[in-house]
Design a protein around this motif. Structure first.
Motif, PDB file in Angstrom:
ATOM      1  N   GLY A 208      -1.000  10.313   6.168  1.00  0.00           N
ATOM      2  CA  GLY A 208      -0.838   8.999   6.802  1.00  0.00           C
ATOM      3  C   GLY A 208      -0.607   9.176   8.285  1.00  0.00           C
ATOM      4  O   GLY A 208      -0.626  10.296   8.790  1.00  0.00           O
ATOM      5  N   THR A 209      -0.411   8.060   8.989  1.00  0.00           N
ATOM      6  CA  THR A 209      -0.292   8.139  10.447  1.00  0.00           C
ATOM      7  C   THR A 209       1.158   8.069  10.924  1.00  0.00           C
ATOM      8  O   THR A 209       1.455   8.397  12.064  1.00  0.00           O
ATOM      9  N   GLY A 210       2.050   7.582  10.062  1.00  0.00           N
ATOM     10  CA  GLY A 210       3.445   7.419  10.482  1.00  0.00           C
ATOM     11  C   GLY A 210       3.633   6.254  11.443  1.00  0.00           C
ATOM     12  O   GLY A 210       4.631   6.185  12.157  1.00  0.00           O
ATOM     13  N   LEU A 211       2.659   5.336  11.457  1.00  0.00           N
ATOM     14  CA  LEU A 211       2.768   4.181  12.368  1.00  0.00           C
ATOM     15  C   LEU A 211       2.971   2.862  11.634  1.00  0.00           C
ATOM     16  O   LEU A 211       3.428   1.880  12.224  1.00  0.00           O
ATOM     17  N   GLY A 212       2.625   2.838  10.349  1.00  0.00           N
ATOM     18  CA  GLY A 212       2.664   1.577   9.583  1.00  0.00           C
ATOM     19  C   GLY A 212       4.022   0.896   9.624  1.00  0.00           C
ATOM     20  O   GLY A 212       4.118  -0.302   9.917  1.00  0.00           O
ATOM     21  N   LEU A 213       5.085   1.638   9.362  1.00  0.00           N
ATOM     22  CA  LEU A 213       6.408   1.023   9.319  1.00  0.00           C
ATOM     23  C   LEU A 213       6.889   0.608  10.708  1.00  0.00           C
ATOM     24  O   LEU A 213       7.604  -0.382  10.857  1.00  0.00           O
ATOM     25  N   ALA A 214       6.468   1.367  11.747  1.00  0.00           N
ATOM     26  CA  ALA A 214       6.835   0.990  13.120  1.00  0.00           C
ATOM     27  C   ALA A 214       6.170  -0.349  13.456  1.00  0.00           C
ATOM     28  O   ALA A 214       6.790  -1.218  14.083  1.00  0.00           O
TER      29      ALA A 214
ATOM     30  N   GLU B 151       9.404  -2.885  -4.353  1.00  0.00           N
ATOM     31  CA  GLU B 151      10.119  -1.758  -4.962  1.00  0.00           C
ATOM     32  C   GLU B 151       9.142  -0.876  -5.748  1.00  0.00           C
ATOM     33  O   GLU B 151       8.276  -1.394  -6.440  1.00  0.00           O
ATOM     34  N   ASP B 152       9.313   0.441  -5.597  1.00  0.00           N
ATOM     35  CA  ASP B 152       8.459   1.331  -6.389  1.00  0.00           C
ATOM     36  C   ASP B 152       9.299   2.371  -7.112  1.00  0.00           C
ATOM     37  O   ASP B 152      10.513   2.447  -6.902  1.00  0.00           O
ATOM     38  N   GLN B 153       8.664   3.136  -7.982  1.00  0.00           N
ATOM     39  CA  GLN B 153       9.374   4.184  -8.725  1.00  0.00           C
ATOM     40  C   GLN B 153       8.829   5.551  -8.296  1.00  0.00           C
ATOM     41  O   GLN B 153       8.659   6.442  -9.105  1.00  0.00           O
TER      42      GLN B 153
ATOM     43  N   GLU C  37       5.730  16.852  -0.420  1.00  0.00           N
ATOM     44  CA  GLU C  37       5.133  15.716  -1.136  1.00  0.00           C
ATOM     45  C   GLU C  37       4.521  14.715  -0.159  1.00  0.00           C
ATOM     46  O   GLU C  37       3.388  14.285  -0.317  1.00  0.00           O
ATOM     47  N   SER C  38       5.307  14.361   0.878  1.00  0.00           N
ATOM     48  CA  SER C  38       4.818  13.389   1.869  1.00  0.00           C
ATOM     49  C   SER C  38       3.617  13.928   2.614  1.00  0.00           C
ATOM     50  O   SER C  38       2.657  13.208   2.877  1.00  0.00           O
ATOM     51  N   ARG C  39       3.698  15.209   2.986  1.00  0.00           N
ATOM     52  CA  ARG C  39       2.597  15.811   3.747  1.00  0.00           C
ATOM     53  C   ARG C  39       1.297  15.768   2.954  1.00  0.00           C
ATOM     54  O   ARG C  39       0.240  15.497   3.488  1.00  0.00           O
TER      55      ARG C  39
ATOM     56  N   ASN D 276       0.833  -1.213   0.000  1.00  0.00           N
ATOM     57  CA  ASN D 276       0.000   0.000   0.000  1.00  0.00           C
ATOM     58  C   ASN D 276       0.864   1.258   0.000  1.00  0.00           C
ATOM     59  O   ASN D 276       0.560   2.225  -0.692  1.00  0.00           O
ATOM     60  N   ASN D 277       1.961   1.239   0.758  1.00  0.00           N
ATOM     61  CA  ASN D 277       2.877   2.388   0.764  1.00  0.00           C
ATOM     62  C   ASN D 277       3.491   2.604  -0.620  1.00  0.00           C
ATOM     63  O   ASN D 277       3.641   3.741  -1.072  1.00  0.00           O
ATOM     64  N   ALA D 278       3.849   1.489  -1.290  1.00  0.00           N
ATOM     65  CA  ALA D 278       4.461   1.602  -2.622  1.00  0.00           C
ATOM     66  C   ALA D 278       3.509   2.328  -3.573  1.00  0.00           C
ATOM     67  O   ALA D 278       3.925   3.196  -4.355  1.00  0.00           O
ATOM     68  N   VAL D 279       2.216   2.007  -3.471  1.00  0.00           N
ATOM     69  CA  VAL D 279       1.222   2.671  -4.337  1.00  0.00           C
ATOM     70  C   VAL D 279       1.072   4.136  -3.913  1.00  0.00           C
ATOM     71  O   VAL D 279       1.139   5.058  -4.730  1.00  0.00           O
ATOM     72  N   LYS D 280       0.919   4.301  -2.577  1.00  0.00           N
ATOM     73  CA  LYS D 280       0.630   5.638  -2.033  1.00  0.00           C
ATOM     74  C   LYS D 280       1.747   6.646  -2.340  1.00  0.00           C
ATOM     75  O   LYS D 280       1.480   7.790  -2.686  1.00  0.00           O
ATOM     76  N   PHE D 281       2.995   6.176  -2.216  1.00  0.00           N
ATOM     77  CA  PHE D 281       4.109   7.103  -2.389  1.00  0.00           C
ATOM     78  C   PHE D 281       4.680   7.107  -3.813  1.00  0.00           C
ATOM     79  O   PHE D 281       5.807   7.532  -4.034  1.00  0.00           O
ATOM     80  N   SER D 282       3.889   6.595  -4.772  1.00  0.00           N
ATOM     81  CA  SER D 282       4.257   6.819  -6.180  1.00  0.00           C
ATOM     82  C   SER D 282       3.011   7.348  -6.898  1.00  0.00           C
ATOM     83  O   SER D 282       2.423   6.659  -7.724  1.00  0.00           O
TER      84      SER D 282
ATOM     85  N   LYS E 195       7.157   8.762  12.651  1.00  0.00           N
ATOM     86  CA  LYS E 195       8.157   9.376  11.763  1.00  0.00           C
ATOM     87  C   LYS E 195       7.600   9.423  10.355  1.00  0.00           C
ATOM     88  O   LYS E 195       7.177   8.413   9.806  1.00  0.00           O
ATOM     89  N   ARG E 196       7.544  10.602   9.796  1.00  0.00           N
ATOM     90  CA  ARG E 196       7.119  10.759   8.418  1.00  0.00           C
ATOM     91  C   ARG E 196       8.115  11.695   7.771  1.00  0.00           C
ATOM     92  O   ARG E 196       8.637  12.586   8.429  1.00  0.00           O
ATOM     93  N   VAL E 197       8.390  11.477   6.498  1.00  0.00           N
ATOM     94  CA  VAL E 197       9.328  12.368   5.831  1.00  0.00           C
ATOM     95  C   VAL E 197       8.717  13.763   5.813  1.00  0.00           C
ATOM     96  O   VAL E 197       7.556  13.939   5.449  1.00  0.00           O
ATOM     97  N   ASP E 198       9.528  14.725   6.254  1.00  0.00           N
ATOM     98  CA  ASP E 198       8.989  16.068   6.421  1.00  0.00           C
ATOM     99  C   ASP E 198       9.228  16.892   5.154  1.00  0.00           C
ATOM    100  O   ASP E 198      10.102  17.741   5.103  1.00  0.00           O
TER     101      ASP E 198
HETATM  102  P1  ADP Z   1       2.347   6.588   6.809  1.00  0.00           P
HETATM  103  O1  ADP Z   1       2.441   5.982   5.453  1.00  0.00           O
HETATM  104  O2  ADP Z   1       1.028   6.347   7.457  1.00  0.00           O
HETATM  105  O3  ADP Z   1       2.786   8.006   6.878  1.00  0.00           O
HETATM  106  P2  ADP Z   1       4.440   4.707   7.505  1.00  0.00           P
HETATM  107  O4  ADP Z   1       5.007   4.370   8.847  1.00  0.00           O
HETATM  108  O5  ADP Z   1       3.897   3.591   6.676  1.00  0.00           O
HETATM  109  O6  ADP Z   1       3.364   5.813   7.778  1.00  0.00           O
HETATM  110  O7  ADP Z   1       5.567   5.454   6.683  1.00  0.00           O
HETATM  111  C1  ADP Z   1       6.319   6.468   7.310  1.00  0.00           C
HETATM  112  C2  ADP Z   1       6.845   7.432   6.290  1.00  0.00           C
HETATM  113  O8  ADP Z   1       7.814   6.777   5.480  1.00  0.00           O
HETATM  114  C3  ADP Z   1       5.818   7.943   5.305  1.00  0.00           C
HETATM  115  O9  ADP Z   1       5.101   9.037   5.821  1.00  0.00           O
HETATM  116  C4  ADP Z   1       6.695   8.362   4.135  1.00  0.00           C
HETATM  117  O10 ADP Z   1       7.262   9.630   4.400  1.00  0.00           O
HETATM  118  C5  ADP Z   1       7.799   7.302   4.165  1.00  0.00           C
HETATM  119  N1  ADP Z   1       7.536   6.180   3.242  1.00  0.00           N
HETATM  120  C6  ADP Z   1       7.028   4.966   3.543  1.00  0.00           C
HETATM  121  N2  ADP Z   1       6.963   4.171   2.460  1.00  0.00           N
HETATM  122  C7  ADP Z   1       7.438   4.903   1.426  1.00  0.00           C
HETATM  123  C8  ADP Z   1       7.651   4.653   0.026  1.00  0.00           C
HETATM  124  N3  ADP Z   1       7.345   3.477  -0.543  1.00  0.00           N
HETATM  125  N4  ADP Z   1       8.186   5.672  -0.709  1.00  0.00           N
HETATM  126  C9  ADP Z   1       8.505   6.860  -0.153  1.00  0.00           C
HETATM  127  N5  ADP Z   1       8.341   7.147   1.152  1.00  0.00           N
HETATM  128  C10 ADP Z   1       7.815   6.195   1.932  1.00  0.00           C
END
Ligand code: ADP
Length: 268
Positions: free
Chosen positions: A216-222, A185-187, A210-212, A157-163, A204-207
């Motif tokens: 998202g919640t910043g919890l998925g990867l944790a 892997e995404d592009q 584009e990310s903003r 889902n992140n791969a789709v969301k962040f491309s 933690k979310r990339v500040d």
């Molecule tokens: P969320 O997606 O809800 O913000 P995640 O914990 O899943 O939280 O991801 C944390 C942050 O990592 C995201 O906000 C984004 O900045 C970065 N990130 C995660 N997956 C990707 C990805 N595939 N490409 C680029 N940035 C990503």
């Protein structure tokens, strides 16, 4: 964590010694830490969507407006309320995991089969092309199928969301050096080098803009990291800003004789 207090001992008004009492307060300390974390989460993370829900609801209640405008405001309220629900669910999930209350039902999991199921269930928009490279020979790991599904779904889902501009999403399955490796892997927008190491921490979310914008919640990867750790595995990312990201999961493979498959030697 210990607290220490000292008692002086007197006999016939004469000091005869000091008793030091050490008390293990690790548990109290952890509970306190969790409570203060919860308070700061509530104040920082829940307030923004809540004030937006309140603000738009008040506007709808007090102002005359055209139906189109009303609809837009209601959509915003719905989006923010959904974000709140996701945030609370993710937060509770993580809290349960961190406090050791999450039960893991460990069994033999065929990772390639699990990944197929995840790919079938995840809706990939037509703007993206899904590519599967399955080079896995042995794919059996010891794991909790539901939790591992949660990890893979999250990465996909992140791969789709962040491309947002589309592109290929490549899923690679390999088995190397006693490990099963899954790479998603995404592009997409990629991750700046200095952010990569902190990304698996809570909230933690990339500040950057584009990310903003994506949200998202910043919890998925944790949550992913917590699950992968419980499986004695590794999760890491290789990424280039503007080029894309590759999230790697490595899990220890079960040895042949650990699995129930009947080998020549097992047959009597
Ligand atoms: P969320 O997606 O809800 O913000 P995640 O914990 O899943 O939280 O991801 C944390 C942050 O990592 C995201 O906000 C984004 O900045 C970065 N990130 C995660 N997956 C990707 C990805 N595939 N490409 C680029 N940035 C990503």
């Amino acid at each position: 964590v210990f607290d220490v207090y000292a008692m002086s001992v007197y006999r016939d008004q004469e000091w005869t010694g000091t008793i030091f009492v050490h008390r293990d307060i690790t548990k109290d300390y952890e509970v306190d830490k969790m409570k203060s974390e919860l308070v700061s989460t509530v104040s920082h993370e829940l307030r923004t969507p809540l004030s937006s829900v309140l603000g738009f609801a008040e506007l709808l209640l007090t102002k005359e407006m055209k139906p189109e405008k009303q609809k837009r405001y209601i959509e915003t309220i719905h989006k923010e309320a959904k974000r709140l629900t996701n945030l609370i669910n993710d937060f509770l999930d993580l809290q349960r995991m961190e406090s050791g209350k999450q039960e893991y039902h460990m069994g033999e999991v065929k990772l390639d089969e699990l990944m197929m199921e995840v790919l079938e269930k995840t809706s990939i928009p037509s703007s993206h092309a899904l590519i599967l490279r399955d080079e896995m020979e042995n794919s059996i790991v010891k794991g909790d199928k539901e939790r591992l599904t949660q990890v893979m779904t999250n990465l996909l889902n992140n791969a789709v969301k962040f491309s947002p501009q589309g592109g290929d999403i490549t899923v690679r399955l390999q088995s190397i050096d006693g490990k099963a490796s899954v790479i998603v892997e995404d592009q997409g927008i990629g991750i700046p080098g200095e952010e990569v190491s902190n990304l698996f921490q809570k909230f933690k979310r990339v500040d950057n803009s584009e990310s903003r914008k994506i949200g998202g919640t910043g919890l998925g990867l944790a949550i992913c990291k917590e699950i992968v750790d419980k499986h004695a595995g590794d999760i890491f990312v290789k990424s280039e800003t503007g080029e894309g990201s590759a999230f790697h999961i490595e899990l220890p493979l079960m040895r042949e004789n650990q699995s129930h498959s009947i080998t020549g030697e097992d047959k009597i």
